[in-house]
Structures are given as C-alpha cells and as structure tokens.
Design a protein around this motif. Structure first.
Motif, PDB file in Angstrom:
ATOM      1  N   MET B   1      -0.824  -0.497  10.293  1.00 25.20           N
ATOM      2  CA  MET B   1      -0.125   0.705   9.828  1.00 25.20           C
ATOM      3  C   MET B   1       1.369   0.609  10.051  1.00 25.20           C
ATOM      4  O   MET B   1       2.004   1.529  10.513  1.00 25.20           O
ATOM      5  N   SER B   2       1.909  -0.509   9.765  1.00 21.87           N
ATOM      6  CA  SER B   2       3.363  -0.611   9.798  1.00 21.87           C
ATOM      7  C   SER B   2       3.728  -1.825   8.974  1.00 21.87           C
ATOM      8  O   SER B   2       2.866  -2.489   8.415  1.00 21.87           O
ATOM      9  N   LEU B   3       5.031  -2.079   8.897  1.00 15.91           N
ATOM     10  CA  LEU B   3       5.466  -3.229   8.117  1.00 15.91           C
ATOM     11  C   LEU B   3       4.902  -4.530   8.665  1.00 15.91           C
ATOM     12  O   LEU B   3       4.742  -5.506   7.947  1.00 15.91           O
ATOM     13  N   ASP B   4       4.577  -4.549   9.965  1.00 14.18           N
ATOM     14  CA  ASP B   4       4.142  -5.800  10.580  1.00 14.18           C
ATOM     15  C   ASP B   4       2.794  -6.289  10.062  1.00 14.18           C
ATOM     16  O   ASP B   4       2.516  -7.475  10.083  1.00 14.18           O
ATOM     17  N   TYR B   5       1.960  -5.365   9.609  1.00 12.03           N
ATOM     18  CA  TYR B   5       0.625  -5.827   9.267  1.00 12.03           C
ATOM     19  C   TYR B   5       0.578  -6.694   8.018  1.00 12.03           C
ATOM     20  O   TYR B   5      -0.385  -7.402   7.793  1.00 12.03           O
ATOM     21  N   VAL B   6       1.623  -6.643   7.187  1.00 13.98           N
ATOM     22  CA  VAL B   6       1.606  -7.514   6.014  1.00 13.98           C
ATOM     23  C   VAL B   6       2.260  -8.861   6.274  1.00 13.98           C
ATOM     24  O   VAL B   6       2.118  -9.783   5.485  1.00 13.98           O
ATOM     25  N   GLY B  30       8.630  -1.393   2.592  1.00 16.09           N
ATOM     26  CA  GLY B  30       9.894  -1.179   3.271  1.00 16.09           C
ATOM     27  C   GLY B  30      11.079  -0.945   2.369  1.00 16.09           C
ATOM     28  O   GLY B  30      12.204  -0.830   2.832  1.00 16.09           O
ATOM     29  N   LYS B  31      10.873  -0.921   1.046  1.00 10.97           N
ATOM     30  CA  LYS B  31      11.995  -0.563   0.165  1.00 10.97           C
ATOM     31  C   LYS B  31      11.503   0.400  -0.896  1.00 10.97           C
ATOM     32  O   LYS B  31      10.301   0.564  -1.095  1.00 10.97           O
ATOM     33  N   PRO B  68       5.184   6.997  -1.518  1.00  7.91           N
ATOM     34  CA  PRO B  68       6.518   6.912  -0.915  1.00  7.91           C
ATOM     35  C   PRO B  68       6.621   5.830   0.162  1.00  7.91           C
ATOM     36  O   PRO B  68       7.651   5.186   0.286  1.00  7.91           O
ATOM     37  N   ASN B  69       5.572   5.630   0.959  1.00  8.90           N
ATOM     38  CA  ASN B  69       5.582   4.575   1.975  1.00  8.90           C
ATOM     39  C   ASN B  69       4.262   3.806   1.898  1.00  8.90           C
ATOM     40  O   ASN B  69       3.332   4.131   2.643  1.00  8.90           O
ATOM     41  N   LYS B 219       4.442  11.373  -5.885  1.00  7.79           N
ATOM     42  CA  LYS B 219       5.403  11.410  -4.764  1.00  7.79           C
ATOM     43  C   LYS B 219       5.436  12.795  -4.142  1.00  7.79           C
ATOM     44  O   LYS B 219       5.343  12.939  -2.916  1.00  7.79           O
ATOM     45  N   LYS B 220       5.556  13.808  -4.986  1.00 13.57           N
ATOM     46  CA  LYS B 220       5.618  15.176  -4.468  1.00 13.57           C
ATOM     47  C   LYS B 220       4.344  15.526  -3.711  1.00 13.57           C
ATOM     48  O   LYS B 220       4.392  16.091  -2.615  1.00 13.57           O
TER      49      LYS B 220
END
Lengths: 107, 299
Positions: B1-6, B30-31, B68-69, B219-220
């Motif tokens: 559940m963060s950028l690290d897992y990929v 992350g972008k 969104p994320n 997104k909304k």
C-alpha cells in the motif's frame, strides 16, 4: 489470419487528435509517438498500433471515421502488414513512446 | 500500500518482464496522469481475457487512469465479466464471494483507517449489475445506509453476460435475451434513486463514450469517499455479445443509449461540495459571481 488496425501516419500526423488512444478497450495497444510523424516532416506525431495486443474489434475505426472524421485507420490482415510495432520493441519516454518497426511474425 | 510495493527488490531488475519494468519506470504511480496522455505512459491495466470491443473494458481502463492515487487504492469485485480485467492490473484486487463485495469493502475500508489513520487509502468496488443490484443488493444498500466511506461502481451491461444472457434487475422492460426469450416483464431498477434515498454523498451516471467525463466523475467519487460518505457511479457498459452489437458499432450504441436513457446526471450533497472545494480546490461548486443588476441606466 486475422485483422488488426493499421493507422496511416500521413493522415494521423496532420491532425493528431489522439481520440483512438482514448477509445481502445485494450490497454497500451494504440500508442502515440512524436518521432513517427515529426521525422517525416509533419507538424505532429502519430498514433500507432502494437499489433500483438490488438484484438481486431475495429472500435478505433469507427471513432476515427465518425467522431474525428479523419478516416486514418483501416483493418488489415496481419500478414499483409510490411512492418508493425510489437510490445517488445516499444520504449516509453517522457511525453511519447518510440517503436522500432519490425515485420510481425506470423506463424 | 505504498509506492514501495511496485518497486523491484535490488538485483532483480534484469529478471523482470518488460511490461513490469515499463510499469515501474513509466507507470502512473506517484505522478498525475490524465486521459489526454493516454498512449504515452504505461497503464496499470495489462492484457486481459475480455471479449474484443467490450465497452466494459474501456470503462475499466479509463477508471484505472482516473484513480487519484493508484498506489493507495484497493479494488474489490465479484463474479462477473468485470473481474477478468480488474484483476489484471497492478492494483491489489480483492475477490468477494458473489454478492458480498460491499460487505468485504466495508471491513477493508474500516481496517485501512485503523491501520493508516488519516493517510488516504481508497477502496473502490467495481461489480456488474447482477452483483450490485440483484445478488449483492442487500449488502450494497446496507453499506450505503451505514455511510461506509468507499466508492461503488456498477458496470451496468443490463444482462448476466458471463453466464449466457439471463435477465437482471437492470435489464430494460421488454428486452428479449438468449436465456429470457419471453422478454422481461418488469421495469429496470432505479438504483440512482435508491442511492440518493440511502444517503450516498455523490451519485452519477456515465457512458464510456466520453473519457474525460468518466475521469472527472471517478476522481470526484473517490475523493468524496475518503471522508464524506458512500459514493455511487452507474456506468453503461454494453455487452456486445449478448445484445449482438457489432464490435465496431459499440461506441455508436453507447451514444444512442446515452441519448435515450443514460443521460449524464450528477447528484452531490452540499457537504461533499464543500469538502471538494476546501480540500481539493475544486472551483466548479463555488457560488457564481453575481450578475450585474438588470435595467440600470447606462452612464
């Protein structure tokens, strides 16, 4: 043999609407390349098809003909394509992708 | 559940398949990416076994771009066509037993809040019309009454497409299908009205022939579900097999259906409007500047 989409660079690079990239149901199948058009002296880049991912539904043909009215995409038998992009030959850049065109292996 | 897992474990880069390397290096993690950049970045969705020309796939593809994320998102699904594509993405996917996807998502979203506190972790349920309005109906409605904070997306193809074409609650009255040869005798369920009555903070209908609108609506919905309450999106995603739509006419059909019975509609509570405006800088809900008073004499 089966049909895959083929995009005419001459027409696409003159308009560059990018609609087909947004309407293809397959991810990363219709990609966009700046080089493909600008290298040939056109104003914009062009879209192209990664033929190993194309399922031949022809939705992009309808979108190009009726929504964009550019008529740049045709369905062609895969063994009739002289060269095409394959996923393995595609590299991603900052704003567009680059593809080394090879003859699609048909077996 | 963060950028690290990929990311790759060190030393393993060269053993990874090209698609995986592309996704880590040129993916949307992350972008911020949008539908106008499609075709120039690696998407989280990979090759999948859905039928050629399926509008549901197009919708799922757009939805994955609209999150969104994506690195902080978990999708929950259930039996049906949609899960064949949703599970082929670089976003964790939880498969609920048929009908309990909203129950699973309730527990998941509460658990993530306990574990991660204020750090937003999004839970998005994507299930078909059968999973949402027929078999999962009880759990869907109760999750809305409890105001569980996650997004429910119905992929409405108006038929049980995966099992040969039986009528569902969302099939239109009179529709004749392979496994419903006499035609449906009842009206299509009004899930939008039910969502509003049950207290959803945001309810919208979309058709995938407008990618930018799909992006903005999702997104909304995901942002509102972070704090305000349940959100519901009903998307028309035709089944070209059961309704015998030629694959190159799928978008024409989507356009006709949008004009006929699937006009874009958006319901948003005042609380959700305030939340989007104050937290995420949305400008569309700000009060319009007062028009100059009519009838004033010209100087």
């Amino acid at each position: 043999m089966y049909l895959v989409a083929d995009i005419s660079v001459e027409i696409c690079a003159a308009k560059s609407c990018k609609l087909c990239t947004q309407y293809c149901p397959e991810a990363n199948t219709i990609l966009y390349s700046d080089e493909m058009g600008k290298d040939k002296g056109f104003k914009y880049g062009s879209a192209y098809v990664a033929v190993d991912r194309c399922k031949g539904c022809a939705q992009c043909v309808w979108v190009c003909d009726n929504m964009a009215k550019n008529n740049a995409i045709k369905m062609i038998m895969i063994d009739q394509l002289p060269v095409a992009a394959l996923t393995d030959n595609i590299t991603y850049g900052e704003k567009s992708t680059t593809a080394a065109l090879v003859s699609p292996v048909v077996g | 559940m963060s950028l690290d897992y990929v990311k790759f474990s060190s030393g393993f880069e060269k053993f990874m398949p090209k698609e995986y390397r592309d996704m880590v290096e040129h993916g949307p993690f992350g972008k911020k990416v949008s539908v106008s950049q499609m075709g120039s970045f690696k998407e989280v969705l990979e090759e999948h076994p859905m039928c050629a020309g399926c509008a549901m796939t197009l919708f799922i593809r757009l939805a994955m771009i609209a999150f969104p994320n994506p690195e902080d998102t978990i999708t929950v699904g259930t039996a049906g066509c949609g899960r064949l594509a949703i599970s082929q993405a670089a976003i964790p996917f939880v498969y609920g037993n048929y009908g309990d996807q909203n129950g699973v998502a309730s527990g998941l979203s509460r658990g993530l809040r306990l574990r991660f506190g204020d750090k937003p972790k999004d839970v998005v349920v994507m299930a078909g019309d059968g999973g949402t309005a027929d078999i999962g109906f009880q759990q869907v409605l109760h999750s809305w009454f409890r105001k569980e904070r996650f997004t429910t997306i119905m992929l409405d193809n108006e038929v049980y497409g995966n099992t040969g074409g039986q009528e569902s609650g969302m099939t239109n009255r009179g529709a004749v299908l392979k496994m419903a040869p006499l035609g449906k005798k009842f009206e299509k369920m009004d899930m939008l009205q039910m969502a509003k009555v049950a207290g959803c903070a945001y309810v919208a209908t979309v058709v995938p022939n407008n990618p930018r609108r799909v992006e903005s609506v999702i997104k909304k919905a995901v942002l509102i579900a972070r704090e305000v309450g349940s959100t519901y999106i009903q998307a028309y995603t035709s089944c070209n097999i059961e309704y015998a739509i030629p694959t190159d006419k799928v978008m024409e059909d989507a356009k006709n259906v949008e004009n006929d019975r699937y006009q874009f509609s958006e319901y948003i509570t005042d609380e959700a409007k305030q939340f989007l405006t104050e937290r995420y800088g949305y400008k569309e809900f700000l009060p319009k500047p007062a028009a100059p008073a009519p009838g004033l004499p010209k100087a």
